[in-house]
Design a protein around this motif. Sequence first.
Motif, PDB file in Angstrom:
ATOM      1  N   ARG A 169      -6.421 -10.442  -2.340  1.00 47.00           N
ATOM      2  CA  ARG A 169      -6.904  -9.947  -1.055  1.00 47.00           C
ATOM      3  C   ARG A 169      -7.593  -8.601  -1.253  1.00 47.00           C
ATOM      4  NH1 ARG A 169      -3.559  -6.045   0.672  1.00 47.00           N
ATOM      5  NH2 ARG A 169      -1.630  -5.777  -0.492  1.00 47.00           N
ATOM      6  N   LEU A 170      -8.371  -8.228  -0.261  1.00 44.45           N
ATOM      7  CA  LEU A 170      -9.083  -6.959  -0.290  1.00 44.45           C
ATOM      8  C   LEU A 170      -8.087  -5.810  -0.213  1.00 44.45           C
ATOM      9  CD1 LEU A 170     -12.073  -5.913  -0.201  1.00 44.45           C
ATOM     10  CD2 LEU A 170     -11.787  -5.793   2.284  1.00 44.45           C
ATOM     11  N   LEU A 171      -8.238  -4.835  -1.107  1.00 50.84           N
ATOM     12  CA  LEU A 171      -7.356  -3.671  -1.114  1.00 50.84           C
ATOM     13  C   LEU A 171      -7.917  -2.570  -0.221  1.00 50.84           C
ATOM     14  CD1 LEU A 171      -6.393  -3.335  -4.896  1.00 50.84           C
ATOM     15  CD2 LEU A 171      -5.074  -4.399  -3.060  1.00 50.84           C
ATOM     16  N   ALA A 228     -15.997  -2.592  -3.001  1.00 47.45           N
ATOM     17  CA  ALA A 228     -14.802  -3.238  -2.453  1.00 47.45           C
ATOM     18  C   ALA A 228     -14.011  -3.840  -3.600  1.00 47.45           C
ATOM     19  CB  ALA A 228     -15.199  -4.323  -1.451  1.00 47.45           C
ATOM     20  N   VAL A 229     -12.682  -3.809  -3.507  1.00 46.54           N
ATOM     21  CA  VAL A 229     -11.821  -4.292  -4.582  1.00 46.54           C
ATOM     22  C   VAL A 229     -10.908  -5.389  -4.063  1.00 46.54           C
ATOM     23  CG1 VAL A 229     -10.134  -3.684  -6.354  1.00 46.54           C
ATOM     24  CG2 VAL A 229     -11.832  -2.007  -5.616  1.00 46.54           C
ATOM     25  N   ILE A 230     -10.898  -6.513  -4.779  1.00 49.68           N
ATOM     26  CA  ILE A 230      -9.992  -7.620  -4.491  1.00 49.68           C
ATOM     27  C   ILE A 230      -8.935  -7.655  -5.586  1.00 49.68           C
ATOM     28  CG2 ILE A 230      -9.785 -10.125  -4.283  1.00 49.68           C
ATOM     29  CD1 ILE A 230     -12.675 -10.110  -3.227  1.00 49.68           C
ATOM     30  N   ASP A 231      -7.696  -7.759  -5.169  1.00 47.08           N
ATOM     31  CA  ASP A 231      -6.561  -7.754  -6.098  1.00 47.08           C
ATOM     32  C   ASP A 231      -6.394  -9.140  -6.704  1.00 47.08           C
ATOM     33  OD1 ASP A 231      -4.241  -7.241  -7.471  1.00 47.08           O
ATOM     34  OD2 ASP A 231      -2.949  -7.281  -5.707  1.00 47.08           O
ATOM     35  N   GLY A 232      -6.915  -9.309  -7.921  1.00 45.07           N
ATOM     36  CA  GLY A 232      -6.702 -10.545  -8.662  1.00 45.07           C
ATOM     37  C   GLY A 232      -7.897 -11.486  -8.675  1.00 45.07           C
ATOM     38  N   TRP A 233      -8.037 -12.218  -9.781  1.00 47.44           N
ATOM     39  CA  TRP A 233      -8.991 -13.318  -9.895  1.00 47.44           C
ATOM     40  C   TRP A 233      -8.431 -14.367 -10.831  1.00 47.44           C
ATOM     41  CZ3 TRP A 233     -10.484 -13.763 -14.968  1.00 47.44           C
ATOM     42  CH2 TRP A 233     -10.548 -12.605 -15.753  1.00 47.44           C
TER      43      TRP A 233
END
Length: 202
Positions: free
Chosen positions: A57-59, A40-45
């Motif tokens: 958020r989740l892409l 799972a990929v989240i846009d940004g940290w």
Amino acid sequence: MSVDVAAELAVSVSLAAVLERARDALRALLGLDSEPPELAVIDGWRVESHLRAPSGRLLSTREQAGTMIGKQIPPEDGKAAGSVTFEVDLVGGKDHAYVMVIDLAGVQGTQPCIKAVVSPTRTCVGVVLATAIALGAASASGGEFIDVEIVMLDGVAWEPARFIELARLADGTGDFGARCEQFMRQFPSLNGWPKDRSAREA
């Protein structure tokens, strides 16, 4: 102490292509007969109290296919290098890899290039995940896999397929986590690091 791996991106590629190659790398490195865990990929940290935390958020699968990395990234005000960030998680686990795609074109004393720098959870699963993502980015873009800080093999810059050929786990057994630990224990120079198999055990 930083324990990153990286990829030099030769051309712009989609995030979906990187993840597909990363899954291929996990299968090859660990000798898996079945599919690896879902990513799972989240846009940004962001960094909070010296620790990374997700900020986006989740892409969706469609958004991953439409997100390109490897193209020029304009720097923010006051910064020499432009960057974008992603967090990649193993679904069902607590291990992460934090990806920073950085455009070094404006940084003095460096070769102009775009790199994907991948920082793992400091566990066997986390390091294998980060390694697979960096290999996936290098493979998808036709670039090199860079291992300056962990140094699993006797070398720094690698053609991805060659690294996989030399580093792949022979005769691995057990589940995904067990194979990640077996993979990391292949390298005597690491002296048993990371000590924990996964973030669940840390």
